[in-house]
Design an enzyme around this catalytic site. Structure first.
Site, PDB file in Angstrom:
ATOM      1  N   HIS A  50      10.032  14.947  10.106  1.00 39.03           N
ATOM      2  CA  HIS A  50      11.129  14.873   9.180  1.00 39.03           C
ATOM      3  C   HIS A  50      10.902  14.842   7.811  1.00 39.03           C
ATOM      4  O   HIS A  50      11.709  15.338   6.880  1.00 39.03           O
ATOM      5  CB  HIS A  50      12.004  13.802   9.692  1.00 39.03           C
ATOM      6  CG  HIS A  50      12.674  13.958  11.231  1.00 39.03           C
ATOM      7  ND1 HIS A  50      13.571  13.307  11.664  1.00 39.03           N
ATOM      8  CD2 HIS A  50      12.263  14.934  12.054  1.00 39.03           C
ATOM      9  CE1 HIS A  50      14.035  13.745  12.674  1.00 39.03           C
ATOM     10  NE2 HIS A  50      13.223  14.591  13.319  1.00 39.03           N
TER      11      HIS A  50
ATOM     12  N   GLU B 160       0.763  -1.441  -0.032  1.00 41.50           N
ATOM     13  CA  GLU B 160       0.001   0.122  -0.123  1.00 41.50           C
ATOM     14  C   GLU B 160       0.917   1.274   0.035  1.00 41.50           C
ATOM     15  O   GLU B 160       0.597   2.236  -0.648  1.00 41.50           O
ATOM     16  CB  GLU B 160      -0.756   0.122   1.364  1.00 41.50           C
ATOM     17  CG  GLU B 160      -1.876  -1.234   1.194  1.00 41.50           C
ATOM     18  CD  GLU B 160      -1.559  -2.616   1.429  1.00 41.50           C
ATOM     19  OE1 GLU B 160      -2.062  -3.447   1.003  1.00 41.50           O
ATOM     20  OE2 GLU B 160      -0.224  -2.701   2.113  1.00 41.50           O
TER      21      GLU B 160
END
Length: 180
Positions: free
Chosen positions: A103, A76
């Site tokens: 991040h 996925e």
């Protein structure tokens, strides 16, 4: 916030529970998954449609993120990452969900529905939604490099080339497993 959900049969039950969880928190949830359980359905189209919708919404100035589910979450994530502009991260705990946003400014996360309880998955998603991108220069720079490569296939120069090293040599040719 608008949350786009994509899954196949493996994550269908999770998806339904997550949609109720997110709606109860005031999020607008858009389901791109199957309408009914079919053990032979395939995740790529569901996950890609969810990822496309996230990119489209973000381009239109809509606060949107995506969540894709499957048995492991691996396929996925790969499917979602095929969409230009998507940064999909596989998350398996609260920390990876948070770091995906802080991040990597991830706009889609992937979760293995067969790997986690509903409560675990809900906590990952809640943290993903709540965590902002840090905006730190080093993270923005790296995201910019990924976006540039996605657009034109250009990478930063290979530092080994500047030293005159052959960058086309198979690295395994010089690897010595006995060297420690």
């Amino acid at each position: 916030m608008r949350i786009h959900i994509g899954t196949d049969h493996a994550g269908l039950e999770f998806s339904t529970q997550i949609q109720h969880h997110l709606a109860a928190q005031g999020h607008e949830v858009v389901d791109h998954g199957p309408l009914e359980y079919d053990p032979l359905d395939d995740y790529p189209a569901f996950c890609i449609r969810a990822a496309q919708a996230v990119v489209r919404d973000q381009a239109d100035g809509v606060d949107a993120l995506g969540v894709v589910f499957g048995g492991s979450g691996n396929g996925e994530q790969i499917a979602a990452n095929k969409v230009l502009g998507v940064r999909a991260a596989l998350v398996w705990n609260v920390s990876t969900a948070e770091l995906a946003r802080e991040h990597n400014d991830a706009n889609v996360i992937s979760i293995g529905a067969r790997q986690h309880t509903f409560d675990e998955a809900a906590s990952f998603i809640d943290r993903f939604i709540a965590a902002p991108f840090s905006g730190e220069e080093r993270h923005a720079r790296r995201i910019g490099q990924l976006a540039a490569y996605e657009q034109d296939g250009v990478l930063l120069p290979d530092p080994r080339a500047a030293r005159g090293e052959n960058t086309l040599t198979d690295a395994s040719d010089s690897f010595d497993p006995e060297a420690g």
